[in-house]
Scaffold this motif. Structure first.
Motif, PDB file in Angstrom:
ATOM      1  N   LYS A  65      30.274  57.133  27.440  1.00 52.34           N
ATOM      2  CA  LYS A  65      31.838  56.695  27.923  1.00 52.34           C
ATOM      3  C   LYS A  65      32.721  57.399  27.071  1.00 52.34           C
ATOM      4  O   LYS A  65      33.728  57.756  27.485  1.00 52.34           O
ATOM      5  CB  LYS A  65      31.947  55.187  27.695  1.00 52.34           C
ATOM      6  N   SER A  66      32.304  57.449  25.693  1.00 56.18           N
ATOM      7  CA  SER A  66      33.461  58.206  24.825  1.00 56.18           C
ATOM      8  C   SER A  66      33.616  59.666  25.003  1.00 56.18           C
ATOM      9  O   SER A  66      34.558  60.325  24.961  1.00 56.18           O
ATOM     10  CB  SER A  66      32.987  57.829  23.405  1.00 56.18           C
ATOM     11  N   LEU A  67      32.372  60.099  25.718  1.00 53.76           N
ATOM     12  CA  LEU A  67      32.562  61.660  26.052  1.00 53.76           C
ATOM     13  C   LEU A  67      32.852  62.194  27.467  1.00 53.76           C
ATOM     14  O   LEU A  67      33.119  63.057  27.701  1.00 53.76           O
ATOM     15  CB  LEU A  67      30.998  62.327  25.727  1.00 53.76           C
ATOM     16  N   LYS A  68      32.996  61.058  28.128  1.00 51.66           N
ATOM     17  CA  LYS A  68      33.254  61.088  29.603  1.00 51.66           C
ATOM     18  C   LYS A  68      32.366  61.938  30.242  1.00 51.66           C
ATOM     19  O   LYS A  68      32.658  62.659  31.050  1.00 51.66           O
ATOM     20  CB  LYS A  68      34.786  61.683  29.726  1.00 51.66           C
ATOM     21  N   PHE A  69      31.087  61.549  30.048  1.00 49.54           N
ATOM     22  CA  PHE A  69      29.891  62.338  30.525  1.00 49.54           C
ATOM     23  C   PHE A  69      28.949  61.585  31.194  1.00 49.54           C
ATOM     24  O   PHE A  69      27.773  61.607  31.289  1.00 49.54           O
ATOM     25  CB  PHE A  69      29.095  62.948  29.192  1.00 49.54           C
ATOM     26  N   THR A  70      29.557  60.495  32.018  1.00 50.34           N
ATOM     27  CA  THR A  70      29.042  59.602  32.735  1.00 50.34           C
ATOM     28  C   THR A  70      28.463  60.299  34.036  1.00 50.34           C
ATOM     29  O   THR A  70      28.880  61.351  34.336  1.00 50.34           O
ATOM     30  CB  THR A  70      29.733  58.480  33.172  1.00 50.34           C
ATOM     31  N   HIS A  71      27.358  59.658  34.530  1.00 54.77           N
ATOM     32  CA  HIS A  71      26.723  60.252  35.868  1.00 54.77           C
ATOM     33  C   HIS A  71      27.205  59.755  37.048  1.00 54.77           C
ATOM     34  O   HIS A  71      26.314  59.497  38.110  1.00 54.77           O
ATOM     35  CB  HIS A  71      25.227  60.339  35.505  1.00 54.77           C
ATOM     36  N   GLY A  72      28.425  59.730  37.319  1.00 50.52           N
ATOM     37  CA  GLY A  72      28.890  59.053  38.702  1.00 50.52           C
ATOM     38  C   GLY A  72      29.060  57.513  38.519  1.00 50.52           C
ATOM     39  O   GLY A  72      28.053  57.066  37.893  1.00 50.52           O
ATOM     40  N   ARG A  73      29.843  57.063  39.153  1.00 49.13           N
ATOM     41  CA  ARG A  73      29.866  55.628  39.425  1.00 49.13           C
ATOM     42  C   ARG A  73      29.233  54.958  40.723  1.00 49.13           C
ATOM     43  O   ARG A  73      28.540  53.928  40.421  1.00 49.13           O
ATOM     44  CB  ARG A  73      31.378  55.189  39.920  1.00 49.13           C
ATOM     45  N   GLY A  74      28.888  55.591  41.697  1.00 48.38           N
ATOM     46  CA  GLY A  74      27.975  55.281  42.612  1.00 48.38           C
ATOM     47  C   GLY A  74      26.582  55.874  42.680  1.00 48.38           C
ATOM     48  O   GLY A  74      25.846  55.373  42.250  1.00 48.38           O
ATOM     49  N   LYS A  75      26.469  57.018  43.474  1.00 48.77           N
ATOM     50  CA  LYS A  75      25.384  57.700  43.461  1.00 48.77           C
ATOM     51  C   LYS A  75      25.262  58.420  42.264  1.00 48.77           C
ATOM     52  O   LYS A  75      26.115  59.147  41.497  1.00 48.77           O
ATOM     53  CB  LYS A  75      25.437  58.598  44.545  1.00 48.77           C
ATOM     54  N   TYR A  76      24.060  58.251  41.747  1.00 47.42           N
ATOM     55  CA  TYR A  76      23.576  59.275  40.370  1.00 47.42           C
ATOM     56  C   TYR A  76      23.600  60.624  40.580  1.00 47.42           C
ATOM     57  O   TYR A  76      23.348  61.259  41.388  1.00 47.42           O
ATOM     58  CB  TYR A  76      22.295  58.826  39.994  1.00 47.42           C
ATOM     59  N   ALA A  77      24.601  61.255  39.816  1.00 47.80           N
ATOM     60  CA  ALA A  77      24.803  62.477  39.771  1.00 47.80           C
ATOM     61  C   ALA A  77      24.229  63.165  38.304  1.00 47.80           C
ATOM     62  O   ALA A  77      24.912  63.035  37.529  1.00 47.80           O
ATOM     63  CB  ALA A  77      26.287  62.869  40.144  1.00 47.80           C
ATOM     64  N   LYS A  78      23.154  63.784  38.243  1.00 49.83           N
ATOM     65  CA  LYS A  78      22.687  64.117  36.772  1.00 49.83           C
ATOM     66  C   LYS A  78      23.371  65.351  36.307  1.00 49.83           C
ATOM     67  O   LYS A  78      24.014  66.260  37.146  1.00 49.83           O
ATOM     68  CB  LYS A  78      21.160  64.656  37.158  1.00 49.83           C
ATOM     69  N   LYS A  79      23.882  65.388  35.143  1.00 55.04           N
ATOM     70  CA  LYS A  79      24.694  66.236  34.395  1.00 55.04           C
ATOM     71  C   LYS A  79      23.520  67.084  33.342  1.00 55.04           C
ATOM     72  O   LYS A  79      23.305  66.413  32.503  1.00 55.04           O
ATOM     73  CB  LYS A  79      26.005  65.706  33.836  1.00 55.04           C
ATOM     74  N   ALA A  80      23.568  68.087  33.548  1.00 52.22           N
ATOM     75  CA  ALA A  80      22.517  68.930  32.426  1.00 52.22           C
ATOM     76  C   ALA A  80      23.313  69.052  31.201  1.00 52.22           C
ATOM     77  O   ALA A  80      24.510  69.319  31.100  1.00 52.22           O
ATOM     78  CB  ALA A  80      22.187  69.973  33.072  1.00 52.22           C
ATOM     79  N   HIS A  93      23.773  64.021  19.597  1.00 51.87           N
ATOM     80  CA  HIS A  93      23.661  62.662  19.185  1.00 51.87           C
ATOM     81  C   HIS A  93      23.053  62.074  20.712  1.00 51.87           C
ATOM     82  O   HIS A  93      21.860  61.446  20.633  1.00 51.87           O
ATOM     83  CB  HIS A  93      24.602  61.857  18.980  1.00 51.87           C
ATOM     84  N   VAL A  94      23.743  62.417  21.692  1.00 53.47           N
ATOM     85  CA  VAL A  94      22.939  61.889  23.040  1.00 53.47           C
ATOM     86  C   VAL A  94      21.764  62.384  23.108  1.00 53.47           C
ATOM     87  O   VAL A  94      20.883  61.699  23.589  1.00 53.47           O
ATOM     88  CB  VAL A  94      24.040  62.627  24.147  1.00 53.47           C
ATOM     89  N   ILE A  95      21.225  63.400  23.079  1.00 52.17           N
ATOM     90  CA  ILE A  95      19.998  64.156  23.052  1.00 52.17           C
ATOM     91  C   ILE A  95      19.087  63.614  22.130  1.00 52.17           C
ATOM     92  O   ILE A  95      17.907  62.931  22.500  1.00 52.17           O
ATOM     93  CB  ILE A  95      19.866  65.708  23.008  1.00 52.17           C
ATOM     94  N   LEU A  96      19.221  63.213  20.878  1.00 52.81           N
ATOM     95  CA  LEU A  96      18.552  62.469  19.663  1.00 52.81           C
ATOM     96  C   LEU A  96      18.276  61.108  20.010  1.00 52.81           C
ATOM     97  O   LEU A  96      17.262  60.525  19.930  1.00 52.81           O
ATOM     98  CB  LEU A  96      19.172  62.772  18.577  1.00 52.81           C
ATOM     99  N   TYR A  97      19.266  60.424  20.454  1.00 48.58           N
ATOM    100  CA  TYR A  97      19.031  59.053  20.694  1.00 48.58           C
ATOM    101  C   TYR A  97      18.293  58.863  22.150  1.00 48.58           C
ATOM    102  O   TYR A  97      17.599  57.715  22.416  1.00 48.58           O
ATOM    103  CB  TYR A  97      20.180  58.317  21.000  1.00 48.58           C
ATOM    104  N   THR A  98      18.329  59.973  23.095  1.00 45.13           N
ATOM    105  CA  THR A  98      17.547  59.952  23.948  1.00 45.13           C
ATOM    106  C   THR A  98      15.917  59.948  23.865  1.00 45.13           C
ATOM    107  O   THR A  98      15.203  59.226  24.452  1.00 45.13           O
ATOM    108  CB  THR A  98      17.795  60.836  25.303  1.00 45.13           C
TER     109      THR A  98
END
Length: 613
Positions: A65-80, A93-98
């Protein structure tokens, strides 16, 4: 507070530049410190992987949310996440915590009560593969976007994840060993630099990796480690060792299952009880292996707290065995012989459990006695009172009574059972003597000399009786129930107790006579100083002698009334108004007043005058 700690764990030297000839800024993350802090604060201090996984999920949600890197509100849209996407350190940090979320989910499945079944193990390995995938991506992006130290830590993290996956798969032990050694080499090198906290973290990580390396060497045949040495390696604590401990426990359980196949009966006091249930065999065999650590030649070198932990594991194993036995009793048919065997086995296991309970309480008594003897040496340690030892001996008396009742509950008793019950009664007498001794000690501390003297004499008599009864035991009973060392230790304790009771009773007798004589002298002195006015007192109150450094409370070992202030206060003479006595009143002659009184006309008139007035 949490934001400040996270900010201290990572540093960004990233001034934006638009010039092509300017050096590209590098991100800096202290990976080990960041992960260690998160793990200790969110569950892994107590091995709670579920809580840590939920924290990683919540942390990822906040980062997206803070990076505005969400994957869509309805249908999931993957972001690489690619090299061009990583414009600030929070993407790393996103990669590390995943990766941490996938790893903690796998460890959560590994710590299931009865272990993961086939489907759960497939899922566990899948989560570890996912953790390896994200750790590899984290290492690749750090090599481009981060400084050299962060890149090294990322490579060590990737190597550890790969080694953990191979470790769980039970294959390619040489590749797993290579990955663990690579991670250890990086942390050893990083431990030479940086601040003191970072050096300590790196050394702890090296110590956590060492058991996994030794186990890999053992599996590929390059080490001569025995099973007992592997168990000693597993005593080290740390999140990185939880997978190793689970693997070691699984290997030991498999070895116990193979060994339990040859265990067909349980021997106790001359009885032989057949064991038909494989789970019962494994539980009894596990408890017997743990008993070797408590009764072995190196038992005295093990610290008391670790021995107590071993006793807890022994209790758990025996309780499991009793549960399996009673489940078999509930499901067995009407065959009397099978029921008799199961009832006898249940009685034998319960008796052995009672013996281990007595041994554990005796260990607690030993620890409490050492603390009571050294209470004046260590000022920081909590004081041990004689009442605590009285409570422990109460427990021992109850345990001995329960064990004696259990042994005497059968109909056809063998000579070994009769001897065992006899020794239980002797032990109970010895415990009564010890309890009486510490009750006397508590009375002595309270300053009650007469009661303490009487109790010391009683404890001496009980200890003397127990000593005589133990000396009357024949050699066969000693060998069957005691080892030579235990018998000698108990005899020496009783002899020491007799000597201590004798010396303490003499001390209490002398102290009582001295206190009584001192009391008589004080009483005569106080009587001689008594005055009718009450102006003179033998002892002054604290409020009257504030200029003198003298205690008004008295000795802490003797109960006496503190002399702070006199209450209720003494009577004091005060001035009153004079009392006037009117003595002249009785001597005065007053003038007659009959002429002033009204005359009663109604008394003189007749009937008519009464009617008409």
């Amino acid at each position: 507070m949490g934001k400040e700690s996270r900010a201290s764990a990572m540093e960004i030297d990233a001034p934006k530049s638009t010039s092509s000839d300017q050096i590209v800024p590098k991100f800096s993350i202290n990976v080990l410190q960041l992960l260690k802090s998160a793990q200790m604060q969110h569950g892994l201090r107590h091995g709670d992987y579920t809580r840590y996984r939920r924290y990683c999920t919540a942390r990822l949600r906040r980062l997206y949310k803070s990076l505005k890197f969400t994957h869509g509100r309805g249908k999931y849209a993957k972001k690489a996440l690619t090299e061009s996407t990583v414009t600030e350190v929070r993407f790393l940090h996103v990669i590390l915590y995943t990766a941490e979320r996938a790893w903690s989910h796998a460890m959560e499945k590994r710590q299931l009560p009865n272990g993961p079944n086939a489907r759960q193990r497939i899922y566990l390995i899948g989560r570890l593969r996912k953790a390896v995938k994200w750790a590899t991506l984290f290492s690749l992006l750090c090599a481009v976007k981060a400084d050299s130290r962060t890149s090294l830590e990322a490579e060590a993290y990737e190597s550890y994840m790969k080694g953990s996956l191979l470790f769980e798969q039970d294959q390619n032990w040489d590749v797993a060993l290579k990955n663990f050694k690579s991670a250890r080499a990086v942390y050893e090198e990083l431990g030479k630099y940086g601040d003191l906290d970072n050096q300590v973290l790196c050394r702890e990580r090296v110590e956590e990796l060492e058991p996994s390396i030794r186990y890999c060497l053992h599996k590929i045949g390059q080490s001569n480690l025995q099973a007992s040495e592997l168990l000693q390696i597993g005593d080290v604590e740390g999140p990185a060792l939880d997978l190793f401990k689970a693997k070691l426990e699984a290997a030991m359980a498999e070895a116990r299952s193979q060994q339990a196949a040859s265990m067909t009966e349980f021997i106790w006091l001359g009885h032989r009880f057949p064991i038909s249930n494989a789970k019962t065999r494994v539980s009894i065999l596990k408890s017997q292996e743990l008993e070797k650590d408590v009764h072995g030649p190196l038992a005295d070198s093990i610290p008391a707290d670790k021995r107590l932990v071993i006793f807890d594991k022994i209790f758990s194993a025996y309780h499991e065995a009793r549960g399996y036995i009673r489940a078999d009793l509930a499901t067995t048919g009407s065959t009397e012989s099978v029921k008799d065997d199961l009832n006898g086995l249940d009685k034998a296991v319960s008796a052995v459990l009672g013996e281990r309970t007595i041994e554990r309480n005796l260990l607690l008594v030993k620890v409490a006695k050492s603390k009571l003897a050294n209470r004046h040496d260590d000022k920081n340690e909590k004081l041990t009172k004689p009442e605590e030892l009285v409570r422990l001996y109460d427990l021992l008396l109850q345990n001995t009574a329960d064990l004696s009742d259990l042994v005497n509950s059968g109909r056809d008793k063998k000579p070994e059972e009769v001897s065992f019950a006899e020794v239980c009664s002797y032990k109970s007498l010895a415990f009564r003597a010890q309890r009486c001794f510490y009750v006397a000690k508590s009375y002595s501390v309270a300053g009650k000399r007469a009661e303490a003297y009487a109790l010391y004499c009683r404890a001496h008599n009980l200890a003397d009786d127990a000593l005589k009864k133990f000396q009357m035991l024949d050699g066969d009973n000693k060998c069957n129930i005691f080892s030579n060392d235990n018998f000698e230790i108990m005899m020496k304790e009783l002899e020491d107790l007799c000597n201590e009771c004798r010396s303490n009773s003499c001390i209490e007798h002398a102290s009582g006579i001295m206190e009584e004589k001192k009391t008589q002298e004080n009483l005569s002195e106080r009587v001689s100083n008594i005055s009718l006015t009450g102006t003179e007192r033998l002892e002054k109150f604290l409020l009257e002698k504030l200029d003198v450094y003298e205690s008004a409370v008295g000795d802490s070992n003797v109960k006496c009334t503190p002399r702070i202030a006199g209450f209720p206060p003494a009577f004091q003479a005060i001035s009153r108004n004079p009392i006037v006595l009117d003595l002249a009143y009785n001597m005065i002659e007053f003038p007659p007043i009959e002429n002033r009184m009204k005359k009663d006309r109604k008394a003189k008139g007749g009937l008519i005058s009464r009617i008409f007035g």
